[in-house]
Design an enzyme around this catalytic site. Structure first.
Site, PDB file in Angstrom:
ATOM      1  N   TYR A  51       0.827  -1.211   0.000  1.00  0.00           N
ATOM      2  CA  TYR A  51       0.000   0.000   0.000  1.00  0.00           C
ATOM      3  C   TYR A  51       0.869   1.273   0.000  1.00  0.00           C
ATOM      4  CZ  TYR A  51      -4.573  -2.277   0.576  1.00  0.00           C
ATOM      5  OH  TYR A  51      -5.738  -2.984   0.371  1.00  0.00           O
ATOM      6  N   PHE A  59      -4.570   7.731   6.971  1.00  0.00           N
ATOM      7  CA  PHE A  59      -5.024   6.403   7.390  1.00  0.00           C
ATOM      8  C   PHE A  59      -3.978   5.314   7.164  1.00  0.00           C
ATOM      9  CE2 PHE A  59      -6.661   7.273   3.094  1.00  0.00           C
ATOM     10  CZ  PHE A  59      -6.113   6.205   2.375  1.00  0.00           C
ATOM     11  N   ARG A  87     -13.929  -5.007  -9.330  1.00  0.00           N
ATOM     12  CA  ARG A  87     -14.245  -3.784  -8.574  1.00  0.00           C
ATOM     13  C   ARG A  87     -15.766  -3.604  -8.446  1.00  0.00           C
ATOM     14  NH1 ARG A  87     -10.026  -0.925  -6.024  1.00  0.00           N
ATOM     15  NH2 ARG A  87     -11.355   0.897  -6.208  1.00  0.00           N
ATOM     16  N   THR A  93     -15.338   1.682  -1.901  1.00  0.00           N
ATOM     17  CA  THR A  93     -14.385   1.593  -0.786  1.00  0.00           C
ATOM     18  C   THR A  93     -15.092   1.730   0.563  1.00  0.00           C
ATOM     19  OG1 THR A  93     -12.789   2.701  -2.226  1.00  0.00           O
ATOM     20  CG2 THR A  93     -12.224   2.556   0.107  1.00  0.00           C
ATOM     21  N   ARG A 104     -18.734  -5.548  -0.333  1.00  0.00           N
ATOM     22  CA  ARG A 104     -18.523  -4.587   0.749  1.00  0.00           C
ATOM     23  C   ARG A 104     -19.849  -4.182   1.405  1.00  0.00           C
ATOM     24  NH1 ARG A 104     -13.578  -1.287  -2.201  1.00  0.00           N
ATOM     25  NH2 ARG A 104     -11.867  -2.246  -1.032  1.00  0.00           N
ATOM     26  N   HIS A 117      -9.758  -6.394  -1.197  1.00  0.00           N
ATOM     27  CA  HIS A 117      -8.978  -5.487  -2.039  1.00  0.00           C
ATOM     28  C   HIS A 117      -9.104  -5.969  -3.474  1.00  0.00           C
ATOM     29  CE1 HIS A 117      -5.624  -3.406  -3.970  1.00  0.00           C
ATOM     30  NE2 HIS A 117      -5.317  -4.577  -4.496  1.00  0.00           N
TER      31      HIS A 117
HETATM   32  P1  ATP Z   1      -8.285  -1.381  -1.873  1.00  0.00           P
HETATM   33  O1  ATP Z   1      -7.020  -0.765  -2.453  1.00  0.00           O
HETATM   34  O2  ATP Z   1      -8.096  -1.936  -0.505  1.00  0.00           O
HETATM   35  O3  ATP Z   1      -8.926  -2.321  -2.848  1.00  0.00           O
HETATM   36  P2  ATP Z   1      -9.798   0.862  -2.731  1.00  0.00           P
HETATM   37  O4  ATP Z   1      -9.003   0.753  -3.996  1.00  0.00           O
HETATM   38  O5  ATP Z   1     -11.284   0.776  -2.836  1.00  0.00           O
HETATM   39  O6  ATP Z   1      -9.360  -0.229  -1.683  1.00  0.00           O
HETATM   40  P3  ATP Z   1      -8.006   2.947  -1.893  1.00  0.00           P
HETATM   41  O7  ATP Z   1      -8.239   4.384  -2.161  1.00  0.00           O
HETATM   42  O8  ATP Z   1      -6.963   2.224  -2.697  1.00  0.00           O
HETATM   43  O9  ATP Z   1      -9.412   2.192  -1.965  1.00  0.00           O
HETATM   44  O10 ATP Z   1      -7.637   2.815  -0.350  1.00  0.00           O
HETATM   45  C1  ATP Z   1      -6.971   1.666   0.167  1.00  0.00           C
HETATM   46  C2  ATP Z   1      -7.563   1.308   1.486  1.00  0.00           C
HETATM   47  O11 ATP Z   1      -7.297   2.356   2.409  1.00  0.00           O
HETATM   48  C3  ATP Z   1      -9.083   1.170   1.476  1.00  0.00           C
HETATM   49  O12 ATP Z   1      -9.499  -0.151   1.193  1.00  0.00           O
HETATM   50  C4  ATP Z   1      -9.466   1.570   2.867  1.00  0.00           C
HETATM   51  O13 ATP Z   1      -9.444   0.470   3.761  1.00  0.00           O
HETATM   52  C5  ATP Z   1      -8.399   2.541   3.270  1.00  0.00           C
HETATM   53  N1  ATP Z   1      -8.914   3.903   3.108  1.00  0.00           N
HETATM   54  C6  ATP Z   1      -9.068   4.594   1.975  1.00  0.00           C
HETATM   55  N2  ATP Z   1      -9.571   5.804   2.197  1.00  0.00           N
HETATM   56  C7  ATP Z   1      -9.746   5.877   3.539  1.00  0.00           C
HETATM   57  C8  ATP Z   1     -10.245   6.872   4.424  1.00  0.00           C
HETATM   58  N3  ATP Z   1     -10.669   8.048   3.962  1.00  0.00           N
HETATM   59  N4  ATP Z   1     -10.275   6.575   5.741  1.00  0.00           N
HETATM   60  C9  ATP Z   1      -9.857   5.399   6.219  1.00  0.00           C
HETATM   61  N5  ATP Z   1      -9.374   4.409   5.425  1.00  0.00           N
HETATM   62  C10 ATP Z   1      -9.334   4.649   4.123  1.00  0.00           C
HETATM   63 MG    MG Z   2      -6.910   0.634  -3.995  1.00  0.00          MG
END
Ligand code: ATP
Ligand code: MG
Length: 148
Positions: A51, A59, A87, A93, A104, A117
């Protein structure tokens, strides 16, 4: 339609809820084949590197700590339009914004404990798959429609 591969992670919250089977049923029902799978617990370093794109976000520490808090199911899913399809099956998310019937919406408690994820682009999918799997660990098969 274009056959693609994408990386899926069933996160520690969903593993602990014992919904791996239900999540995989949805993937298979929608036409995604599981072509690699590995159950493991991520180290803090692996979660940080995976990540890494989010390292300056507020976060980040909570995300790394959650992703390394328990076992995860790492999988490569293959099928037509697999990146976008996964997706779509996952939902937004934030589970409060996720469409009805998505993983989700049904299994995630909150934005930071959101069950799964999925890679968000074909380029990222390739990079994420190679982060966890060697080419030899990814298998090839087609759906046998006579038996299904
Ligand atoms: P993932 O990468 O886990 O598939 P995503 O692509 O839907 O999720 P991303 O923007 O890549 O979302 O964020 C990665 C992860 O970080 C999210 O799955 C979530 O758990 C966490 N996250 C993202 N935005 C926030 C936020 N505003 N507050 C808390 N946690 C967050
Ligand atoms: Mg992501």
């Amino acid at each position: 339609m274009q056959q693609e591969k994408t990386l899926s992670i069933i996160k520690p919250d969903a593993v602990a809820k014992c919904v791996i089977g239900e999540i995989n049923r949805r993937f298979e029902q929608e036409g995604l084949r599981i072509v690699a799978a590995k159950m493991t617990r991520l180290t803090k370093k692996q979660a940080e590197d995976f990540y890494g794109i989010h390292k300056d976000r507020p976060f980040f520490n909570a995300l790394v700590s959650f992703m390394s808090s328990g076992p995860v199911m790492l999988q490569v899913l293959e099928g037509p339009n697999a990146v976008a399809l996964n997706r779509q099956i996952m939902g937004a998310t934030n589970p409060k914004e996720a469409a009805i019937g998505t993983i989700r919406a049904d299994f995630a408690e909150s934005i930071d404990h959101n069950a799964v994820h999925g890679s968000d682009s074909l380029d990222n999918a390739k990079q994420e798959i190679s982060f966890f799997f060697t080419p030899e660990e990814v298998v090839t098969y087609v759906k046998n429609t006579e038996l299904a």
